[in-house]
Design a protein around this motif. Structure first.
Motif, PDB file in Angstrom:
ATOM      1  N   ASN A   1     -15.237  -3.844 -24.277  1.00 52.72           N
ATOM      2  CA  ASN A   1     -15.855  -2.704 -23.593  1.00 52.72           C
ATOM      3  C   ASN A   1     -16.724  -3.388 -22.595  1.00 52.72           C
ATOM      4  O   ASN A   1     -16.971  -4.580 -22.680  1.00 52.72           O
ATOM      5  N   PHE A   2     -17.380  -2.493 -21.782  1.00 45.85           N
ATOM      6  CA  PHE A   2     -18.002  -3.259 -20.641  1.00 45.85           C
ATOM      7  C   PHE A   2     -19.515  -2.846 -20.812  1.00 45.85           C
ATOM      8  O   PHE A   2     -20.345  -2.894 -19.838  1.00 45.85           O
ATOM      9  N   VAL A   3     -20.009  -2.681 -22.171  1.00 48.18           N
ATOM     10  CA  VAL A   3     -21.366  -2.289 -22.511  1.00 48.18           C
ATOM     11  C   VAL A   3     -21.980  -3.753 -22.203  1.00 48.18           C
ATOM     12  O   VAL A   3     -21.824  -4.938 -23.199  1.00 48.18           O
ATOM     13  N   SER A   4     -23.316  -3.792 -21.611  1.00 47.30           N
ATOM     14  CA  SER A   4     -23.819  -5.053 -21.732  1.00 47.30           C
ATOM     15  C   SER A   4     -25.236  -4.507 -21.811  1.00 47.30           C
ATOM     16  O   SER A   4     -25.974  -3.681 -21.784  1.00 47.30           O
ATOM     17  N   ASN A   5     -26.276  -5.819 -21.625  1.00 46.45           N
ATOM     18  CA  ASN A   5     -27.620  -5.496 -21.654  1.00 46.45           C
ATOM     19  C   ASN A   5     -28.265  -4.408 -20.627  1.00 46.45           C
ATOM     20  O   ASN A   5     -29.247  -3.681 -20.924  1.00 46.45           O
ATOM     21  N   GLU A   6     -27.761  -4.588 -19.408  1.00 47.02           N
ATOM     22  CA  GLU A   6     -28.368  -3.704 -18.385  1.00 47.02           C
ATOM     23  C   GLU A   6     -27.902  -2.366 -18.666  1.00 47.02           C
ATOM     24  O   GLU A   6     -28.654  -1.251 -18.593  1.00 47.02           O
ATOM     25  N   VAL A   7     -26.683  -2.042 -19.013  1.00 46.23           N
ATOM     26  CA  VAL A   7     -26.298  -0.792 -19.453  1.00 46.23           C
ATOM     27  C   VAL A   7     -26.953  -0.078 -20.676  1.00 46.23           C
ATOM     28  O   VAL A   7     -27.561   1.127 -20.529  1.00 46.23           O
ATOM     29  N   LEU A   8     -27.165  -0.954 -21.444  1.00 48.96           N
ATOM     30  CA  LEU A   8     -27.944  -0.621 -22.828  1.00 48.96           C
ATOM     31  C   LEU A   8     -29.445  -0.281 -22.522  1.00 48.96           C
ATOM     32  O   LEU A   8     -30.004   0.833 -22.868  1.00 48.96           O
ATOM     33  N   ASP A   9     -29.986  -0.938 -21.338  1.00 50.07           N
ATOM     34  CA  ASP A   9     -31.373  -0.584 -21.069  1.00 50.07           C
ATOM     35  C   ASP A   9     -31.308   0.821 -20.085  1.00 50.07           C
ATOM     36  O   ASP A   9     -32.235   1.420 -20.220  1.00 50.07           O
TER      37      ASP A   9
ATOM     38  N   CYS B   1     -19.207  -4.631 -29.278  1.00 51.77           N
ATOM     39  CA  CYS B   1     -20.063  -4.659 -27.964  1.00 51.77           C
ATOM     40  C   CYS B   1     -20.445  -6.256 -28.047  1.00 51.77           C
ATOM     41  O   CYS B   1     -21.409  -6.545 -28.293  1.00 51.77           O
ATOM     42  N   ALA B   2     -19.333  -7.191 -27.497  1.00 52.41           N
ATOM     43  CA  ALA B   2     -19.842  -8.729 -27.380  1.00 52.41           C
ATOM     44  C   ALA B   2     -20.745  -8.951 -26.407  1.00 52.41           C
ATOM     45  O   ALA B   2     -21.216 -10.061 -26.399  1.00 52.41           O
ATOM     46  N   ARG B   3     -20.974  -8.232 -25.369  1.00 48.59           N
ATOM     47  CA  ARG B   3     -21.783  -8.663 -24.274  1.00 48.59           C
ATOM     48  C   ARG B   3     -23.198  -8.477 -24.569  1.00 48.59           C
ATOM     49  O   ARG B   3     -24.013  -8.901 -23.688  1.00 48.59           O
ATOM     50  N   ILE B   4     -23.589  -7.779 -25.641  1.00 43.89           N
ATOM     51  CA  ILE B   4     -25.002  -7.592 -26.139  1.00 43.89           C
ATOM     52  C   ILE B   4     -25.336  -8.827 -26.675  1.00 43.89           C
ATOM     53  O   ILE B   4     -25.064  -9.456 -27.643  1.00 43.89           O
ATOM     54  N   THR B   5     -26.456  -9.020 -26.187  1.00 49.18           N
ATOM     55  CA  THR B   5     -27.256 -10.308 -26.737  1.00 49.18           C
ATOM     56  C   THR B   5     -28.753  -9.909 -27.439  1.00 49.18           C
ATOM     57  O   THR B   5     -29.066  -8.834 -27.147  1.00 49.18           O
ATOM     58  N   PRO B   6     -29.159 -10.617 -28.500  1.00 47.01           N
ATOM     59  CA  PRO B   6     -30.355 -10.483 -29.169  1.00 47.01           C
ATOM     60  C   PRO B   6     -31.488 -10.396 -28.226  1.00 47.01           C
ATOM     61  O   PRO B   6     -32.512  -9.728 -28.486  1.00 47.01           O
ATOM     62  N   ALA B   7     -31.317 -10.904 -27.119  1.00 49.74           N
ATOM     63  CA  ALA B   7     -32.663 -10.890 -26.172  1.00 49.74           C
ATOM     64  C   ALA B   7     -32.767  -9.396 -25.455  1.00 49.74           C
ATOM     65  O   ALA B   7     -33.628  -8.857 -25.492  1.00 49.74           O
ATOM     66  N   GLY B   8     -31.563  -8.766 -25.172  1.00 47.12           N
ATOM     67  CA  GLY B   8     -31.387  -7.668 -24.656  1.00 47.12           C
ATOM     68  C   GLY B   8     -32.005  -6.345 -25.804  1.00 47.12           C
ATOM     69  O   GLY B   8     -32.536  -5.440 -25.449  1.00 47.12           O
ATOM     70  N   LEU B   9     -31.591  -6.915 -26.921  1.00 45.98           N
ATOM     71  CA  LEU B   9     -31.920  -5.800 -28.214  1.00 45.98           C
ATOM     72  C   LEU B   9     -33.315  -5.857 -28.363  1.00 45.98           C
ATOM     73  O   LEU B   9     -34.086  -4.809 -28.628  1.00 45.98           O
ATOM     74  N   HIS B  10     -34.075  -6.964 -27.915  1.00 46.37           N
ATOM     75  CA  HIS B  10     -35.396  -7.117 -28.332  1.00 46.37           C
ATOM     76  C   HIS B  10     -36.346  -6.600 -27.378  1.00 46.37           C
ATOM     77  O   HIS B  10     -37.303  -6.132 -27.686  1.00 46.37           O
ATOM     78  N   ASP B  11     -35.996  -6.142 -26.218  1.00 47.60           N
ATOM     79  CA  ASP B  11     -36.568  -5.538 -25.127  1.00 47.60           C
ATOM     80  C   ASP B  11     -36.524  -4.084 -25.178  1.00 47.60           C
ATOM     81  O   ASP B  11     -37.099  -3.390 -24.563  1.00 47.60           O
ATOM     82  N   LEU B  12     -35.920  -3.812 -26.112  1.00 47.74           N
ATOM     83  CA  LEU B  12     -35.548  -2.117 -26.249  1.00 47.74           C
ATOM     84  C   LEU B  12     -36.976  -1.297 -26.463  1.00 47.74           C
ATOM     85  O   LEU B  12     -37.708  -2.119 -27.430  1.00 47.74           O
ATOM     86  N   PRO B  13     -37.310  -0.307 -26.268  1.00 49.16           N
ATOM     87  CA  PRO B  13     -38.784   0.451 -26.632  1.00 49.16           C
ATOM     88  C   PRO B  13     -38.532   0.841 -28.284  1.00 49.16           C
ATOM     89  O   PRO B  13     -39.729   1.100 -28.558  1.00 49.16           O
ATOM     90  N   CYS B  14     -37.499   1.023 -28.951  1.00 50.69           N
ATOM     91  CA  CYS B  14     -37.823   1.682 -30.112  1.00 50.69           C
ATOM     92  C   CYS B  14     -38.265   0.453 -30.929  1.00 50.69           C
ATOM     93  O   CYS B  14     -37.959  -0.645 -30.977  1.00 50.69           O
ATOM     94  N   GLN B  15     -39.309   0.822 -31.849  1.00 54.41           N
ATOM     95  CA  GLN B  15     -39.954   0.185 -32.665  1.00 54.41           C
ATOM     96  C   GLN B  15     -39.758   0.319 -34.140  1.00 54.41           C
ATOM     97  O   GLN B  15     -39.889  -0.461 -35.275  1.00 54.41           O
ATOM     98  N   GLU B  16     -39.063   1.306 -34.536  1.00 49.56           N
ATOM     99  CA  GLU B  16     -38.618   1.818 -35.961  1.00 49.56           C
ATOM    100  C   GLU B  16     -37.159   1.991 -36.043  1.00 49.56           C
ATOM    101  O   GLU B  16     -36.649   2.870 -36.620  1.00 49.56           O
ATOM    102  N   LEU B  17     -36.479   1.126 -35.831  1.00 46.98           N
ATOM    103  CA  LEU B  17     -35.160   1.127 -36.056  1.00 46.98           C
ATOM    104  C   LEU B  17     -34.798   0.757 -37.471  1.00 46.98           C
ATOM    105  O   LEU B  17     -35.050   0.033 -38.100  1.00 46.98           O
ATOM    106  N   GLU B  18     -33.787   1.765 -37.855  1.00 45.28           N
ATOM    107  CA  GLU B  18     -33.398   1.775 -39.324  1.00 45.28           C
ATOM    108  C   GLU B  18     -32.184   1.087 -39.651  1.00 45.28           C
ATOM    109  O   GLU B  18     -31.806   0.771 -40.798  1.00 45.28           O
ATOM    110  N   GLN B  19     -31.447   1.420 -38.754  1.00 47.60           N
ATOM    111  CA  GLN B  19     -29.770   0.991 -38.926  1.00 47.60           C
ATOM    112  C   GLN B  19     -29.436   0.346 -37.572  1.00 47.60           C
ATOM    113  O   GLN B  19     -29.410   0.796 -36.522  1.00 47.60           O
ATOM    114  N   LEU B  20     -29.133  -0.819 -37.785  1.00 49.55           N
ATOM    115  CA  LEU B  20     -28.295  -1.936 -36.872  1.00 49.55           C
ATOM    116  C   LEU B  20     -26.941  -2.502 -37.103  1.00 49.55           C
ATOM    117  O   LEU B  20     -26.965  -3.109 -38.174  1.00 49.55           O
ATOM    118  N   HIS B  21     -26.065  -2.023 -36.269  1.00 47.62           N
ATOM    119  CA  HIS B  21     -24.694  -2.467 -36.477  1.00 47.62           C
ATOM    120  C   HIS B  21     -24.162  -3.309 -35.320  1.00 47.62           C
ATOM    121  O   HIS B  21     -24.015  -2.749 -34.163  1.00 47.62           O
TER     122      HIS B  21
END
Length: 542
Positions: free
Chosen positions: A360-368, A385-405
């Motif tokens: 798919n075409f989901v990237s860090n910019e789309v996720l933001d 979603c192979a285009r998502i990187t850990p750095a892009g996930l680290h910048d998300l505003p959510c602080q209490e994520l319970e499930q990450l797949h």
């Protein structure tokens, strides 16, 4: 002697004399009755020169003789009864019993049941089996039942389906027209409080039915269209404007405009499933302010034409959105442009699922763009979603994520590309993560060791919430696995399938605390002492 003989002859003459009203009898009849009376078990047989008395029933006598004997018996009985009546004293006749009052026919047992009790009984039956066909049949019992079955409060949920598939096209059209004629009469009178409507296998009359619904059902909250043809975006927009409380739109395997929808909707409130090629109002962000759950899902063999998703328009049109699921869908975010301001986000979003079995075409910019205004996110599913990187996930505003797949299923070539940065994920959410899926990710052995070491210790001795860990197809080492099991006592699921760095016999999924602890024992017995010491002396990360 003379008087005795005279009396005997007189008695014989009395016996021989016929009774009054009886026919005179011959000497032959006298001998028949004398020698073989009826009921004695004998009968007479007369020959040329003798008269024989034989045992057994004899031949039937003539009809005239039988009638004469019966008349004689009746006369004897009547005479005896008359003599008895004369001997008894006369008494006043008993009064005749009064005639019993004639019962009038019951006007109807159903009319004696109170209307409130009937409504409760009908409500239980409707909740179990639906209003059709029960209410239609109950309305024909009596007037009281017709009044109860016509109450709009019983018509909250309705499923309408013509005969099953495989019928000829012409007969199916006629059947739908007949149902439409019935609905034109029922909608204004009984469907004023309709809340949930399901249409299944409608091929030609969907637009007239939805028009009737928009005119007569202002309280509609859920609409499901399964295998229906002829649905247009204009029809859905008209329905959404006429039903302001509509928060669930389910379109499964239906043709909308010129596209097919292979959508799978959940039964939760606030669900919409638009098609992949022609976007109905929810994805256009026009008139669904009460939408709470939006799910777009296609099959594995869905159309490859991507769907343009207007992210900012969706955020403005659905401010109450709590769950967003785009499953197995090839989609592209609508270009934002240079001068376009960022959207308001989804302030109430708690679940985002973008899982896909293909690229798919989901990237860090789309996720933001999707999650920049979602601080309350609890579940994030980015499988495929192979285009998502850990750095892009680290910048998300959510602080209490319970499930990450983050699993990459069916992409074994990704293992050859070593990745880094998994430590950023576990450092941020190690205190709240309950489920972590890194299946197929190409993180190196050292990177995984540092990332999973974040679960080895927490400041203040707080309890770790991790209960499910999927490391299928990764480069995790035995020392890292034993350290995670030792430091996470609540671990209930551990998947170690296809892990190349683990010894044979351990590459499988473990379910339940007993199997997980058995895995730990096998790992400890298989590790050399130096490895055990090295793995236990890993520093705890803050």
């Amino acid at each position: 002697m003379a008087p005795v003989v005279a009396r005997r002859r007189a008695r014989q003459r009395v016996r021989i004399l016929p009774l009054a009203g009886a026919r005179s009898r011959s000497a032959e009849d006298w001998w028949w009755d004398r020698l073989a009376p009826s009921g004695s078990g004998y009968h007479l047989l007369q020959s040329d020169s003798m008269l024989l008395v034989l045992p057994g029933p004899g031949p039937a006598r003539p009809r005239a003789q039988r009638r004469a004997s019966r008349r004689a018996q009746l006369l004897r009985l009547r005479g005896a009864r008359a003599a008895e009546a004369k001997a008894k004293p006369r008494t006043a006749p008993a009064p005749a019993p009064a005639p019993a009052p004639q019962q009038e026919p019951d006007p109807g047992w159903g009319d004696r049941i109170p209307l409130e009790i009937l409504l409760q009984i009908f409500g239980l039956l409707v909740a179990a089996d639906g209003p059709i066909p029960f209410l239609g049949r109950a309305a024909r019992v009596c007037r009281r039942w017709h009044e109860a079955a016509s109450q709009p409060a019983l018509w909250h949920t309705l499923t309408l389906s013509p005969p099953l598939a495989g019928r000829p096209a012409k007969s199916g059209t006629k059947t739908e027209k007949k149902l439409l004629a019935s609905l034109e009469w029922l909608m204004p009178s009984r469907f004023s409080q309709l809340q949930r409507l399901t249409l299944i296998h409608w091929k030609s009359q969907v637009h007239p039915v939805l028009k009737l619904v928009s005119e007569s059902c202002p309280r509609l909250t859920f609409l499901k269209l399964s295998d229906c043809h002829g649905v247009t975006p204009d029809t859905l927009i008209m329905l959404a404007k006429a039903c302001p409380q509509l928060h669930s739109l389910d379109i499964q395997h239906s043709m909308v405009g010129h596209g097919w929808a292979g959508a799978e909707l959940g039964a939760e409130p606030g669900t919409a499933r638009p098609p992949t090629l022609c976007s109905p109002p929810p994805l256009q962000g026009s008139c669904c302010p009460q939408l709470q759950l939006l799910e777009v899902s296609t099959g594995l063999n869905h159309n490859s034409t991507p769907l343009q998703l207007p992210v900012e328009a969706l955020q403005k049109g659905c401010p109450q959105l709590q769950v967003l699921r785009l499953l197995n869908l090839t989609w592209l975010p609508k270009p934002s442009g240079r001068a376009m301001t960022p959207g308001p986000g989804f302030p109430r979003l708690e679940e985002l699922c973008l899982a896909s079995s293909t690229c798919n075409f989901v990237s860090n910019e789309v996720l933001d763009r999707l999650l920049h205004g979602s601080p309350h996110l609890r579940l994030l599913d980015l499988r495929g979603c192979a285009r998502i990187t850990p750095a892009g996930l680290h910048d998300l505003p959510c602080q209490e994520l319970e499930q990450l797949h983050l699993g990459l299923y069916g992409m074994s070539d990704r293992l050859t590309l070593a990745k880094e940065g998994s430590l950023l994920l576990t450092q941020k959410w190690c205190h709240t993560l309950q489920e972590l899926d890194l299946s197929g990710q190409g993180f190196s052995e050292k990177d995984l060791e540092q990332a999973l070491a974040a679960f080895s210790g927490t400041p203040g001795g707080s309890h770790l919430a991790l209960c499910s860990l999927n490391l299928r197809g990764t480069r995790v080492t035995p020392g890292t696995v034993s350290s995670v099991i030792s430091n996470c006592p609540g671990l209930l699921y551990l998947n170690l399938e296809s892990c190349r760095c683990l010894p044979r016999g351990l590459k499988r999924a473990y379910r339940g605390p007993e199997e997980v602890q058995r895995c730990l024992q096998q790992l400890l017995t298989s590790l050399p002492p130096a490895s055990q010491l090295g793995s236990s002396s890993q520093p705890a990360l803050p």
